[in-house]
Each structure stands twice: as C-alpha cells, then as structure tokens.
Scaffold this motif. Structure first.
Motif, PDB file in Angstrom:
ATOM      1  N   SER A   1       1.121  -0.925  -0.032  1.00 35.31           N
ATOM      2  CA  SER A   1      -0.016  -0.031  -0.074  1.00 35.31           C
ATOM      3  C   SER A   1       0.978   1.378  -0.057  1.00 35.31           C
ATOM      4  N   ALA A   2       1.904   1.220   0.646  1.00 37.15           N
ATOM      5  CA  ALA A   2       2.790   2.503   0.900  1.00 37.15           C
ATOM      6  C   ALA A   2       3.584   2.598  -0.398  1.00 37.15           C
ATOM      7  N   SER A   3       4.095   1.509  -0.858  1.00 39.45           N
ATOM      8  CA  SER A   3       5.294   1.611  -1.761  1.00 39.45           C
ATOM      9  C   SER A   3       4.464   1.737  -3.353  1.00 39.45           C
ATOM     10  N   GLY A   4       3.415   1.247  -3.284  1.00 43.29           N
ATOM     11  CA  GLY A   4       2.710   1.012  -4.704  1.00 43.29           C
ATOM     12  C   GLY A   4       3.420  -0.053  -5.811  1.00 43.29           C
ATOM     13  N   GLN A   5       4.233  -0.903  -5.007  1.00 44.42           N
ATOM     14  CA  GLN A   5       4.972  -2.075  -5.609  1.00 44.42           C
ATOM     15  C   GLN A   5       4.483  -3.395  -5.081  1.00 44.42           C
ATOM     16  N   LYS A   6       4.454  -4.296  -5.961  1.00 44.83           N
ATOM     17  CA  LYS A   6       4.231  -5.672  -5.521  1.00 44.83           C
ATOM     18  C   LYS A   6       5.467  -6.292  -4.689  1.00 44.83           C
ATOM     19  N   VAL A   7       5.424  -7.034  -3.836  1.00 43.54           N
ATOM     20  CA  VAL A   7       6.361  -7.291  -2.806  1.00 43.54           C
ATOM     21  C   VAL A   7       6.515  -8.895  -3.154  1.00 43.54           C
ATOM     22  N   HIS A   8       7.881  -9.250  -3.644  1.00 41.22           N
ATOM     23  CA  HIS A   8       8.137 -10.820  -4.057  1.00 41.22           C
ATOM     24  C   HIS A   8       9.272 -11.166  -3.074  1.00 41.22           C
ATOM     25  N   GLY A   9       9.965 -10.378  -2.408  1.00 40.48           N
ATOM     26  CA  GLY A   9      11.186 -10.824  -1.656  1.00 40.48           C
ATOM     27  C   GLY A   9      10.793 -10.680  -0.092  1.00 40.48           C
ATOM     28  N   TYR A  10      11.555 -11.467   0.685  1.00 41.81           N
ATOM     29  CA  TYR A  10      11.409 -11.547   1.974  1.00 41.81           C
ATOM     30  C   TYR A  10      12.674 -11.787   2.684  1.00 41.81           C
ATOM     31  N   ARG A  11      12.903 -10.949   3.815  1.00 46.40           N
ATOM     32  CA  ARG A  11      13.945 -11.309   4.600  1.00 46.40           C
ATOM     33  C   ARG A  11      13.683 -11.406   6.243  1.00 46.40           C
ATOM     34  N   ALA A  12      13.914 -12.553   6.753  1.00 43.30           N
ATOM     35  CA  ALA A  12      13.370 -12.645   8.138  1.00 43.30           C
ATOM     36  C   ALA A  12      14.251 -11.842   9.246  1.00 43.30           C
ATOM     37  N   PRO A  13      13.619 -11.281  10.142  1.00 50.03           N
ATOM     38  CA  PRO A  13      14.379 -10.250  11.187  1.00 50.03           C
ATOM     39  C   PRO A  13      15.388 -11.387  11.692  1.00 50.03           C
ATOM     40  N   SER A  14      16.675 -10.568  11.799  1.00 47.61           N
ATOM     41  CA  SER A  14      17.886 -11.354  12.433  1.00 47.61           C
ATOM     42  C   SER A  14      18.161 -12.648  11.864  1.00 47.61           C
ATOM     43  N   PHE A  15      17.734 -12.903  10.316  1.00 48.50           N
ATOM     44  CA  PHE A  15      18.192 -14.319   9.973  1.00 48.50           C
ATOM     45  C   PHE A  15      17.550 -15.387  10.607  1.00 48.50           C
ATOM     46  N   SER A  16      16.287 -15.154  10.864  1.00 51.38           N
ATOM     47  CA  SER A  16      15.841 -16.184  11.846  1.00 51.38           C
ATOM     48  C   SER A  16      15.016 -17.415  11.467  1.00 51.38           C
ATOM     49  N   ILE A  17      15.244 -17.842  10.117  1.00 49.50           N
ATOM     50  CA  ILE A  17      14.981 -18.942   9.529  1.00 49.50           C
ATOM     51  C   ILE A  17      15.788 -19.927   9.673  1.00 49.50           C
ATOM     52  N   ASP A  18      15.596 -21.021  10.215  1.00 47.07           N
ATOM     53  CA  ASP A  18      16.694 -22.024  10.741  1.00 47.07           C
ATOM     54  C   ASP A  18      15.857 -23.242  10.824  1.00 47.07           C
ATOM     55  N   GLN A  19      16.841 -24.414  11.443  1.00 47.21           N
ATOM     56  CA  GLN A  19      16.512 -25.660  11.613  1.00 47.21           C
ATOM     57  C   GLN A  19      15.121 -25.897  12.470  1.00 47.21           C
ATOM     58  N   ARG A  20      15.081 -24.782  13.251  1.00 50.25           N
ATOM     59  CA  ARG A  20      13.769 -24.570  14.231  1.00 50.25           C
ATOM     60  C   ARG A  20      12.376 -24.222  13.460  1.00 50.25           C
ATOM     61  N   THR A  21      12.550 -23.818  12.304  1.00 52.06           N
ATOM     62  CA  THR A  21      11.309 -23.526  11.545  1.00 52.06           C
ATOM     63  C   THR A  21      11.229 -24.057  10.259  1.00 52.06           C
ATOM     64  N   PRO A  22      10.952 -25.443  10.303  1.00 48.46           N
ATOM     65  CA  PRO A  22      10.827 -26.252   8.856  1.00 48.46           C
ATOM     66  C   PRO A  22       9.925 -25.750   8.028  1.00 48.46           C
ATOM     67  N   TRP A  23       8.857 -25.194   8.513  1.00 53.07           N
ATOM     68  CA  TRP A  23       7.632 -24.759   7.891  1.00 53.07           C
ATOM     69  C   TRP A  23       7.689 -23.731   7.019  1.00 53.07           C
ATOM     70  N   ALA A  24       8.779 -22.722   7.493  1.00 53.80           N
ATOM     71  CA  ALA A  24       8.919 -21.190   7.155  1.00 53.80           C
ATOM     72  C   ALA A  24       9.058 -21.203   5.721  1.00 53.80           C
ATOM     73  N   HIS A  25       9.872 -21.676   4.914  1.00 57.13           N
ATOM     74  CA  HIS A  25       9.944 -21.580   3.576  1.00 57.13           C
ATOM     75  C   HIS A  25       8.659 -21.920   2.801  1.00 57.13           C
ATOM     76  N   GLY A  26       7.787 -22.861   3.411  1.00 55.17           N
ATOM     77  CA  GLY A  26       6.779 -23.485   2.583  1.00 55.17           C
ATOM     78  C   GLY A  26       5.766 -22.401   2.803  1.00 55.17           C
ATOM     79  N   VAL A  27       5.699 -21.664   3.840  1.00 55.42           N
ATOM     80  CA  VAL A  27       4.701 -20.593   4.110  1.00 55.42           C
ATOM     81  C   VAL A  27       4.959 -19.557   3.031  1.00 55.42           C
ATOM     82  N   LEU A  28       6.051 -19.009   2.912  1.00 57.19           N
ATOM     83  CA  LEU A  28       6.680 -18.189   1.848  1.00 57.19           C
ATOM     84  C   LEU A  28       6.314 -18.642   0.378  1.00 57.19           C
ATOM     85  N   ALA A  29       6.608 -19.842   0.133  1.00 56.77           N
ATOM     86  CA  ALA A  29       6.139 -20.504  -1.209  1.00 56.77           C
ATOM     87  C   ALA A  29       4.667 -20.481  -1.428  1.00 56.77           C
ATOM     88  N   GLU A  30       3.910 -20.668  -0.327  1.00 54.45           N
ATOM     89  CA  GLU A  30       2.416 -20.736  -0.198  1.00 54.45           C
ATOM     90  C   GLU A  30       1.862 -19.208  -0.515  1.00 54.45           C
TER      91      GLU A  30
END
Length: 281
Positions: free
Chosen positions: A109-138
């Motif tokens: 809404s603020a940018s007028g652009q579609k968002v295609h990329g994501y960066r987790a705060p503090s690079f916090s996707i790791d072995q504890r979050t096996p579902w995270a990439h799946g949600v991003l793909a979804e």
C-alpha cells in the motif's frame, strides 16, 4: 559479477540486540530516526550510482508511507522484513503467516509495488522453523534472504548451503543466504551488517572478490540505516557486548560503504534472485 545490495529498514530501537531491554510497548514514544537515516542511504546510493533492495518492516511502512514511496520511486526494490521484527523462531506457523500477510499489505500500500522478496528479522529462519519456507512459497514469494549459514550467538544455521538453493520441493522459491567465506575449514560471515562495520574494510573487500572470482557466485550484502547514524540515542542497561556491536564505527560507516560500492558491481536482490533461479533450473 553483480552482487545483491540490500538494506534492512528498521529504527534504532527495533534491533535484535536490544530486544531484551527495549519493550515494544515503548516504541511509539521513542524518537524515530529511520526516515532521516534512510534518506541518507538513498543519497549514498545516488552518489554511488547503484540500486538496491530495501527489506522494510510493515510497522515502518504504516508510519512512514511517504518514505517507502520515495524508495520505490527512486528505482529500488521494496521487499518485506516482516511486521515488527519478531524473530521467526519465536512465532508459530499461524503467527508467521499472519505476520507475513499484515506486513505485505502495508508495504504494498505504501510503495505501490508488489512485494516478491522476504528477509526474516535477524536471519531467523533456521532448523527450528521447517515450515517457514513452505509458508513463503504458499504466499507466492519469489525469494527469501533469511538464512545466515554460520554459527552465531543470536542466529545461524551452519548446516545450510552457502549459496542459493531451493528449500521447497516443487516450488520456484529460492533462498539467498547472506554471504560467507570459508578458510581453514571454518566458515566466516562476510555479508555486511556489524561484521562489515567492526572488521577491517580489506576483509570484506577480499571476501566479496573471492566469492565472485574463485567461486563465481554473487555476494548477498546488507546493512541498516541506523548504522550510518552516530548521533542516535544510547540505550541504557543493554549488555556490553550488544553496545559494542551496535555503536562501534558508526561515524566511519558511510565512507567505508561508498568505497565498497565503488569497488564491486551491485544490483537489486530481485535481479540476483532471477539470475540464480535460472541457474538452478
């Protein structure tokens, strides 16, 4: 060889190093410096003649929509850094999904652009979050840059690949890990942030040249707007290690960055992601 240049847009009071001493309930009352600091980054990029990706908090986009629009209108990519800098491994899968949706809506809404990329705060996707990439793909994200393939006391997934990889079978989503280099059988961070600020310029310059030359891969580099702000408020009660990491060499950051930007070739992260997707097919 072009490298991905990126900025994590958050304010001085939102960083992971201070999350145990600065309560989220106090954020609204604190001095906001993100607009001034991000404008300084835009000026730096204009001087260097480069385009970059700005991974932006939804919380920031909601309060500074004109800033987000300026970034987009200057030709930079706008991507998501989540809503309010909660680490992914502190959320459930449902909470992460809600965080993604809320942040994306506000940023688009603020940018007028579609968002295609994501960066987790503090690079916090790791072995504890096996579902995270799946949600991003979804949710149709083209890429994530959310993994730090190193050991670190705040984050890290040392078993993860060092370069672009496909984390979800059957999906085009790719993960672009922040850059590291290997020496003597050990892996070291070389992708920016505090490592770039605290360590000698020659190390980062050499590491990027080595990744580009010997390994023939793009580097993924990042920093924060507050890292160019030597006048930001000091946080009382923070651990000494956090203070050293956060405040060291702030005044030297701009000229050091400018030197690095002129020494190598840079592009937006979505451009590097598209090239890596083609390579992985």
């Amino acid at each position: 060889m072009k490298n991905a240049l990126s900025v994590d847009v958050e304010d001085w009071f939102q960083v992971g190093a201070f999350e145990t001493v600065i309560d989220r309930d106090s954020w609204e009352a604190r001095e906001r410096r993100v607009e001034h600091n991000t404008d300084a980054v835009l000026s730096l990029f204009d001087e260097a003649g480069v385009k970059a990706t700005f991974f932006t908090l939804g919380w920031i986009a909601a309060r500074h929509p004109a800033l987000v629009r300026r970034i987009a209108e200057a030709g930079h990519e706008i991507a998501s850094h989540g809503w309010d800098h909660k680490r992914v491994f502190t959320m459930s899968e449902a909470e992460f999904r809600d965080d993604l949706i809320r942040a994306r809506a506000e940023i688009e809404s603020a940018s007028g652009q579609k968002v295609h990329g994501y960066r987790a705060p503090s690079f916090s996707i790791d072995q504890r979050t096996p579902w995270a990439h799946g949600v991003l793909a979804e949710h149709g994200y083209a890429y994530s840059s959310s993994v730090a393939p190193i050991r670190h006391d705040h984050y890290g997934w040392p078993e993860a690949p060092r370069f672009a990889w496909r984390p979800v079978a059957g999906s085009a989503l790719i993960e672009l890990p922040v850059t590291t280099f290997e020496l003597g059988g050990r892996r070291f961070a070389a992708g920016g942030g505090g490592f770039f600020r605290l360590l000698p310029y020659a190390l980062s310059n050499w590491a990027i040249a080595r990744v580009n030359g010997a390994e023939k891969r793009p580097a993924i580099f990042y920093f924060h707007p507050w890292e160019m702000d030597a006048d930001q408020p000091r946080v009382a009660g923070a651990p000494l290690k956090s203070k050293l990491r956060h405040y060291t060499n702030l005044s030297a950051m701009r000229p050091k960055l400018l030197k690095l930007l002129k020494a190598h070739q840079w592009a937006r992260t979505d451009e590097i992601a598209a090239a890596e997707q083609a390579r992985l097919q």
